[in-house]
Design an enzyme around this catalytic site. Structure first.
Site, PDB file in Angstrom:
ATOM      1  CE  LYS A 168      -2.968   2.785   3.124  1.00  0.00           C
ATOM      2  NZ  LYS A 168      -2.086   3.829   2.985  1.00  0.00           N
TER       3      LYS A 168
ATOM      4  CB  THR B  77       0.592   4.015   7.440  1.00  0.00           C
ATOM      5  OG1 THR B  77       0.607   4.932   8.438  1.00  0.00           O
ATOM      6  CG2 THR B  77       1.683   3.057   7.582  1.00  0.00           C
TER       7      THR B  77
ATOM      8  CG  LEU C 157      -1.444  -0.549   6.460  1.00  0.00           C
ATOM      9  CD1 LEU C 157      -0.275  -0.813   5.482  1.00  0.00           C
ATOM     10  CD2 LEU C 157      -0.749  -0.582   8.128  1.00  0.00           C
ATOM     11  CG  ASP C 158      -3.293   5.358  10.282  1.00  0.00           C
ATOM     12  OD1 ASP C 158      -4.487   4.602  10.680  1.00  0.00           O
ATOM     13  OD2 ASP C 158      -2.435   5.368  11.346  1.00  0.00           O
ATOM     14  CE1 TYR C 159      -5.620   9.492   1.633  1.00  0.00           C
ATOM     15  CE2 TYR C 159      -4.081  11.046   2.603  1.00  0.00           C
ATOM     16  CZ  TYR C 159      -4.956  10.682   1.512  1.00  0.00           C
ATOM     17  OH  TYR C 159      -4.748  11.478   0.045  1.00  0.00           O
TER      18      TYR C 159
END
Length: 247
Positions: free
Chosen positions: A71, A110, A106-108
């Protein structure tokens, strides 16, 4: 015949519609029917021949698929976004017709390993807190944390009523000119924005964050935005790993 009976919520989760927990909620809310009759009992069992509908849509039997995505930053860990931002399923090949969703998030901001699947039972198994799948993160911090600061992360920090704890923390490198540090963290849990909250609490905000490892899986051979299908052996290993770690 009895051997082919399965709990309704498990059948829904296996179909890829949603997780088992959310399937249970849908059942209780009266949004699931079996053979045309609304069912609200969580203990209900069905056979492969029963016609199950969720919110009026019949379940279709999909073959399970499993992907590992690298990602990139600036991507939402979701299947859609109301602000039209890029989501992780945008990276799937067009020929993938299964209803694939991310395992956790996963955070935006990260980057790193994120698993995608249409197997709700598998996803639920990996995400359950008691399974303690090891996750390795690399954080670039603003400021250089002292050893005693990092020790607080392994002892555990209270944030918004939650105990946030790292299994292991290690300084990989420091840049005294830029006043930054590269820190490796190993987590067993995966609470919302956990790494960033932990570093904020000790006064060293995270500038960049990447998840480099998930269990035994790493990003070897992939660039940001690329994905690969997990092998049957890797899927089996993940199942075994989550079962082995149950306390």
């Amino acid at each position: 015949m009895t051997g082919s009976l399965e709990r309704l919520q498990k059948v829904i989760a296996k179909s890829g519609v949603t997780s088992r927990r959310k399937a249970e909620k849908l059942i209780v809310e009266g949004k699931v029917s079996v053979n045309g009759k609304v069912v609200t009992e969580l203990g209900t069992k069905v056979t492969p021949d029963d016609k199950v509908e969720v919110e009026g849509v019949p379940l279709t039997k999909e073959e399970p698929v499993y992907f590992l995505l690298y990602k990139p930053r600036g991507v939402i860990s979701s299947v859609k976004d109301d602000k039209n931002r890029k989501v992780v399923t945008d990276f799937l090949p067009e020929e993938i017709e299964e209803r694939v969703f991310p395992v956790g998030r996963l955070d935006y901001d990260t980057s790193g390993i994120l698993l995608l699947t249409n197997d709700g039972e598998f996803a639920n198994q990996l995400m359950h807190p008691k399974h303690e799948i090891e996750k390795v993160y690399i954080a670039k911090t603003k400021g250089i944390p002292l050893r005693e600061d990092l020790a607080k992360l392994t002892k555990g920090i209270r944030s918004d009523g939650e105990l946030l704890k790292a299994a292991h923390v290690k300084t990989k490198s420091v840049d005294k000119k830029k006043n930054t540090a590269i820190i490796q963290l190993i987590l067993h849990e995966g609470k919302n924005r956990q790494v960033r909250r932990m570093f904020d609490s000790i006064g060293y905000p995270v500038d960049k964050l990447k998840r480099e490892r998930y269990g035994f899986l790493d990003l070897h051979g992939l660039n940001a935005g690329e994905l690969r299908e997990l092998t049957p052996h890797e899927v089996k290993q993940l199942r075994h790993l989550s079962e082995k770690n149950v306390k």
